[in-house]
Design an enzyme around this catalytic site. Structure first.
Site, PDB file in Angstrom:
ATOM      1  N   LYS A  22       0.836  -1.203   0.000  1.00  0.00           N
ATOM      2  CA  LYS A  22       0.000   0.000   0.000  1.00  0.00           C
ATOM      3  C   LYS A  22       0.870   1.253   0.000  1.00  0.00           C
ATOM      4  O   LYS A  22       0.648   2.176  -0.794  1.00  0.00           O
ATOM      5  CB  LYS A  22      -0.909  -0.029   1.235  1.00  0.00           C
ATOM      6  N   ARG A  92      -2.979   3.314   8.496  1.00  0.00           N
ATOM      7  CA  ARG A  92      -3.333   2.167   7.652  1.00  0.00           C
ATOM      8  C   ARG A  92      -2.207   1.150   7.645  1.00  0.00           C
ATOM      9  O   ARG A  92      -1.061   1.484   7.376  1.00  0.00           O
ATOM     10  CB  ARG A  92      -3.591   2.640   6.215  1.00  0.00           C
ATOM     11  N   GLY A 101      -6.604  -9.893   7.830  1.00  0.00           N
ATOM     12  CA  GLY A 101      -6.138 -10.360   9.134  1.00  0.00           C
ATOM     13  C   GLY A 101      -5.275  -9.314   9.790  1.00  0.00           C
ATOM     14  O   GLY A 101      -5.117  -9.282  11.003  1.00  0.00           O
ATOM     15  N   MET A 103      -4.318  -5.330  10.886  1.00  0.00           N
ATOM     16  CA  MET A 103      -5.150  -4.364  11.584  1.00  0.00           C
ATOM     17  C   MET A 103      -5.977  -3.512  10.630  1.00  0.00           C
ATOM     18  O   MET A 103      -5.526  -3.098   9.582  1.00  0.00           O
ATOM     19  CB  MET A 103      -4.267  -3.448  12.422  1.00  0.00           C
ATOM     20  N   ARG A 336      -3.752  -1.200  -6.536  1.00  0.00           N
ATOM     21  CA  ARG A 336      -2.986  -2.453  -6.511  1.00  0.00           C
ATOM     22  C   ARG A 336      -3.429  -3.290  -7.703  1.00  0.00           C
ATOM     23  O   ARG A 336      -4.485  -3.032  -8.298  1.00  0.00           O
ATOM     24  CB  ARG A 336      -3.206  -3.209  -5.212  1.00  0.00           C
ATOM     25  N   HIS A 454      -4.723 -43.583  -6.112  1.00  0.00           N
ATOM     26  CA  HIS A 454      -5.263 -44.109  -7.358  1.00  0.00           C
ATOM     27  C   HIS A 454      -6.398 -43.227  -7.871  1.00  0.00           C
ATOM     28  O   HIS A 454      -6.414 -42.808  -9.028  1.00  0.00           O
ATOM     29  CB  HIS A 454      -5.763 -45.545  -7.144  1.00  0.00           C
ATOM     30  N   SER A 763      12.822 -41.942 -20.404  1.00  0.00           N
ATOM     31  CA  SER A 763      11.673 -41.194 -19.901  1.00  0.00           C
ATOM     32  C   SER A 763      11.677 -41.314 -18.386  1.00  0.00           C
ATOM     33  O   SER A 763      11.593 -42.416 -17.845  1.00  0.00           O
ATOM     34  CB  SER A 763      10.386 -41.761 -20.494  1.00  0.00           C
ATOM     35  N   ASN A 767       7.435 -40.650 -10.437  1.00  0.00           N
ATOM     36  CA  ASN A 767       6.669 -41.172  -9.292  1.00  0.00           C
ATOM     37  C   ASN A 767       7.490 -42.234  -8.575  1.00  0.00           C
ATOM     38  O   ASN A 767       7.737 -42.151  -7.379  1.00  0.00           O
ATOM     39  CB  ASN A 767       5.344 -41.793  -9.742  1.00  0.00           C
ATOM     40  N   CYS A 830       7.601 -38.660 -17.721  1.00  0.00           N
ATOM     41  CA  CYS A 830       6.204 -39.072 -17.834  1.00  0.00           C
ATOM     42  C   CYS A 830       5.562 -39.279 -16.471  1.00  0.00           C
ATOM     43  O   CYS A 830       4.444 -39.733 -16.361  1.00  0.00           O
ATOM     44  CB  CYS A 830       6.071 -40.331 -18.680  1.00  0.00           C
ATOM     45  N   TYR A 850      11.109 -33.152 -23.727  1.00  0.00           N
ATOM     46  CA  TYR A 850       9.665 -32.998 -23.574  1.00  0.00           C
ATOM     47  C   TYR A 850       9.209 -33.352 -22.167  1.00  0.00           C
ATOM     48  O   TYR A 850       9.928 -34.007 -21.415  1.00  0.00           O
ATOM     49  CB  TYR A 850       8.903 -33.859 -24.591  1.00  0.00           C
TER      50      TYR A 850
END
Ligand code: ADP
Ligand code: MG
Ligand code: MG
Length: 872
Positions: A22, A92, A101, A103, A336, A454, A763, A767, A830, A850
């Site tokens: 601000k 402010r 949250g 003041m 803003r 899953h 590749s 996971n 992948c 890729y």
């Protein structure tokens, strides 16, 4: 020099760290010549020092504040506490990031029994003077001294009642004086000391209160949720007051330079005549649309439009502006960058490029990639959602909104869907056997499982909404009901789920379908022009493949063959293969599967045209294809016409202590090369057929999962390429295919140079690589990763965003080793990470060719890849 306080002309927009958002923007607006009431900003540094000093104000800071205050007095020609011409200010809060949250603002500070009379005399408006005064006492008492607000409200109400006044504005000066007196005695009763009459004392107390509000509970929680560091501190802005409540030639309002919901280039906002501060937002009176201002105050309206344009051009972004009109003069009080929906963000960014305000690159950088999700899935209508009753909250596993009747098994879901019903599949958790039910359902709700469970992974792949891990619901599948807080929801009842928020609602909520608007398409085109990474998709069916191509996929990076094995028509043959006693029986069963697999690949090749298609050989452990409880085993044995005991023994045999690390991936094909042979044959025969019949230049890529040693790859290469080459030779056509591997076992990254001898592409299966690098079982990690995040051991779940330090280091090493051995090796990813923006950026940085992700994430990956390229 240890400067702690800055007047507005000493700051600028770039100083947000020090002045807060601000304060920095108030400074910027003053400096570009907009009418901003003068003032100064006490920096975030001062706030942090306040905490270092054990929450004490120290004299150097006070001196600096009072020095700036007297500058302000000179500038405004007014004096704090002056009996003739008093200065009044607002106080402010304003941190670097706008933070609910913190003041609340205090207006009219500087008023006391003397200055209120001065204001009365200057303005000739006694009512205004006392209205301002009573507002100030209330705000100060509430915000600085924490006197509960309702206590002030009930005083005001009692006076209103006594005077038979409907609105605050119906109270006259006498009545307001009475309110002031009553407020003051309320103050004294609560605080046990008089209301501070001395303006400097008022100011210091207010400044301290702002500092303290940085660490109130609301602010702390907000920072935690939004990942804002705790040590930034807040700034405090002290600004001379202007008054929107001086009569019908005054007012206050809020406006956006473009529509924050749709992006339309048209002022969007509201104002109130004869009002102050947050009256507009507080809903005391219903505000009027900004267009009305044109009628009531045409000159002010024109000035405001000019100022709004100036600000948008200056910041080159949609602005959210607060303004006040005092006796026919316009003042700007805040600006803003406006918060907006994804629709609005995309449209505004594209149109700003067309208007010549920003470059294409800037437009691309401005969109948060994950926000695009909103554009790709149906969403609940806003008003319908407001009226809906929320009953539980789970993980926002796959975005989208859906309503339907509850069913608890895949079969029931399929049956209901065939009857034309809309279905929400509710399960404790899902497994591969539920696939068909998931396909038929509008959405999926599970009580267990995390963001990579899953249900979550499959739903995202399908672009279907899913709320996972909703622990508040107790699912009783066999009794066809679930219970939340003691209330039962039974089969056939309607619920609605929002996979973008994780919310679960009672009943039906209206949705609207996503539109691939022109602006969205254009933004994506621009993204494609700059990105270096290609974007492929993970797809197992022609339908998914076609969808992904619509979203811009340039190939398939992962086609999982096991999903096809679960199909109702084939699982008998698959099971026959699994329980075969010898290789002949196994081959006979595989013969039955072959034509079906070939058909799958034909469909996929046709959908993908001349784009590359990576097909992974069978990966999961075989037990996944067999039932586990006794009853089911008996049923299946009868169906298959084999002895119960035999089937049971085979199920026992396949049981593993840790199937994730068990007989799966290439290990299966090493035990049973005939499976790999059948799959290779299906792939190559399909490719030959599509190329011959349709003239499509098919580009199959055969991918071996779970390789850790080059000899595994070499062994299977012998099996696969020998057969493939033979088939191609016999066909008499020219067909190129590639042979490569997943890199998902940590060892593979360590010996990637050796592996590259036999692999034309890598590749990264991130996971498994994450699971094995951390030693976290992906299916169990959901339980404790949350604790890791809460306790700040992890900032991010490594199954969602690549762990750059560990897993990423392994990937980088594999890239370097692989390229050293085979300079033209093709490199991709992948794993689920392939559609996550920060992971896409990492893949760009380490030079992959890729990324591959589920169809609905393709646009997100395209945009992320473009952003990574622009960042350089
Ligand atoms: P928030 O951070 O909640 O937006 P602000 O500091 O912007 O709080 O203050 C809220 C409102 O108070 C402003 O929109 C404006 O209407 C009013 N206000 C703040 N400072 C002044 C001032 N110096 N003169 C007049 N009104 C002010
Ligand atoms: Mg506020
Ligand atoms: Mg504001």
């Amino acid at each position: 020099m240890n400067k702690l306080v800055y007047s507005f002309n000493e700051g600028k927009a770039a100083m947000k760290d020090l002045l807060g958002g601000k304060g920095a923007n108030l400074a910027e607006m003053s400096n570009i010549g907009l009418p901003v009431p003068p003032g100064f900003t006490i920096s975030t540094k001062a706030c942090n020092m306040y905490y270092e000093k054990g929450q004490e104000i120290w004299s150097e800071l006070l001196n600096e504040i009072f020095e700036k205050l007297s500058e302000l007095e000179n500038k405004t020609n007014k004096k704090f506490g002056d009996k003739n011409n008093p200065l009044l200010v607002s106080v402010r809060s304003g941190a670097k990031f706008s933070m609910p949250g913190m003041m609340d603002t205090i207006l009219n500070l500087g008023l006391n029994n003397d200055t209120v009379e001065a204001i009365h005399k200057i303005t000739g408006n006694e009512r205004f003077a006392y209205d301002s005064y009573r507002r100030f006492i209330q705000m100060f008492g509430d915000v600085v001294m924490s006197i509960e607000k309702y206590k002030f409200d009930s005083v005001l109400e009692s006076v209103k009642e006594a005077k038979k006044a409907k609105y605050d504005t119906d109270l006259d000066a006498e009545a307001l004086k009475e309110v002031v007196l009553k407020y003051k005695s309320l103050y004294k009763n609560e605080i046990r000391s008089e209301f501070p009459e001395e303006p400097k004392e008022q100011l210091v107390l207010a400044v301290e209160a702002v500092f303290r509000s940085w660490n109130n509970e609301r602010a702390k929680i907000y920072r935690k949720i939004n990942g804002i560091p705790d040590d930034l501190g807040t700034a405090v802005n002290v600004q001379s007051m202007v008054f929107g409540n001086m009569g019908d030639d005054s007012g206050t309002g809020v406006a956006f330079t473009r529509n924050p919901a749709t992006g339309e280039k048209k002022l969007f906002g509201e104002f109130l005549i004869n009002a102050q501060g947050e009256d507009v937002v507080a809903g005391i009176r219903t505000p009027q649309s900004i267009e009305k201002l044109k009628e009531v105050m045409p000159e002010i309206y024109d000035q405001f439009v000019q100022a709004a344009d100036l600000l948008e051009n200056h910041y080159k972004d949609m602005q959210d502006i607060e303004f006040t009109i005092e006796k026919g003069k316009l003042y700007m009080l805040q600006t803003r960058n406006g918060k907006r929906t994804a629709f609005s963000a995309v449209r505004a960014a594209v149109e700003m490029v067309e208007e010549g305000k920003i470059s294409k690159e800037e437009a691309i950088m401005r969109i948060e990639p994950s926000q695009l999700d909103q554009l790709l899935h149906p969403t609940f209508e806003e008003n319908a959602l407001k009226a809906a009753k929320s009953i539980a909250k789970g993980l926002p596993a796959s975005p989208g909104a859906a309503s339907g009747k509850i069913y608890f098994t895949a079969e029931a879901a399929v049956e209901a869907s065939k009857k034309g019903e809309k279905v929400i599949l509710v399960r404790q958790e899902t497994s591969p056997e539920d696939i068909e039910g998931m396909i038929e359902a509008q959405g999926i709700l599970t009580a267990r499982g995390g963001m990579t469970s899953h249900a979550a992974v499959v739903a995202r792949g399908m672009g279907k909404c899913c709320v996972a891990g909703c622990e508040a619901i107790k699912v009783y599948e066999e009794n066809k009901k679930f219970i939340i807080d003691g209330k039962a929801y039974v089969e056939g009842e309607y619920i609605s789920i929002d996979g973008g928020t994780g919310n679960v609602y009672e009943g039906i909520i209206k949705t609207h379908e996503p539109e691939m608007s022109g602006h969205f398409g254009k933004l994506m085109e621009w993204a494609d022009e700059v990105r270096k990474l290609k974007v492929r998709t993970n797809a197992d069916t022609p339908k998914d493949a076609a969808q992904a191509v619509k979203f811009g996929a340039e190939g398939i990076g992962l086609c999982r063959t096991e999903h096809m094995f679960f199909d109702e028509a084939r699982i008998p043959a698959v099971r026959e293969m699994i329980i075969a006693d010898n290789i002949e029986q196994r081959k006979a069963a595989l013969e039955k599967i072959l034509p079906m697999q070939r058909e799958d690949f034909i469909g996929i090749f046709e959908a993908m045209g001349d784009r590359p298609v990576t097909i992974r050989l069978l990966d999961p452990p075989l037990h996944e294809f067999l039932p586990h409880d006794d009853g089911d085993i008996i049923d299946l044995a009868n169906e298959m016409k084999v002895e119960h005991e035999k089937l049971k023994a085979r199920v026992e045999e396949l049981k593993e202590f840790n199937p994730m690390l068990g007989h799966r991936g290439c290990r299966l094909a090493i035990t049973y090369p005939e499976i790999a042979e059948m799959q290779t044959r299906a792939i190559i025969e399909a490719a030959i057929q599509v190329k011959k019949e349709k003239g499509i230049d098919v580009k199959p890529e055969i991918m071996v999962p779970l390789v850790g040693d080059v000899k595994e790859l070499a062994f299977l290469k012998e099996v696969a390429t020998k057969l493939a080459d033979e088939l191609i030779n016999d066909s008499g056509i020219d067909l190129k295919y590639m042979y490569g591997t997943m890199i998902e076992v940590p060892r593979a990254t360590l010996v990637a140079d050796e592996i590259a001898k036999d692999a034309e592409f890598f590749s990264f299966g991130t996971n498994d690589l994450t699971q094995m690098t951390y030693g976290f079982s992906r299916d169990d990690a959901g339980k404790f990763i949350k604790d890791y995040m809460d306790k700040k051991i992890f900032d991010k779940d490594p199954f969602q965003a690549i762990d750059r330090k560990g897993v990423g280091k392994l990937m980088k090493m594999a890239v370097e080793l692989g390229r050293k051995e085979r300079p033209n090796i093709k490199l991709g990813i992948c794993g689920e990470h392939g559609g996550e923006p920060t992971s896409v950026e990492f893949c760009h940085d380490i030079g992959l060719d890729y990324v591959s992700c589920s169809p609905y994430r393709v646009p997100i990956a395209r945009l992320s890849a473009a952003q990574a390229a622009i960042k350089g």
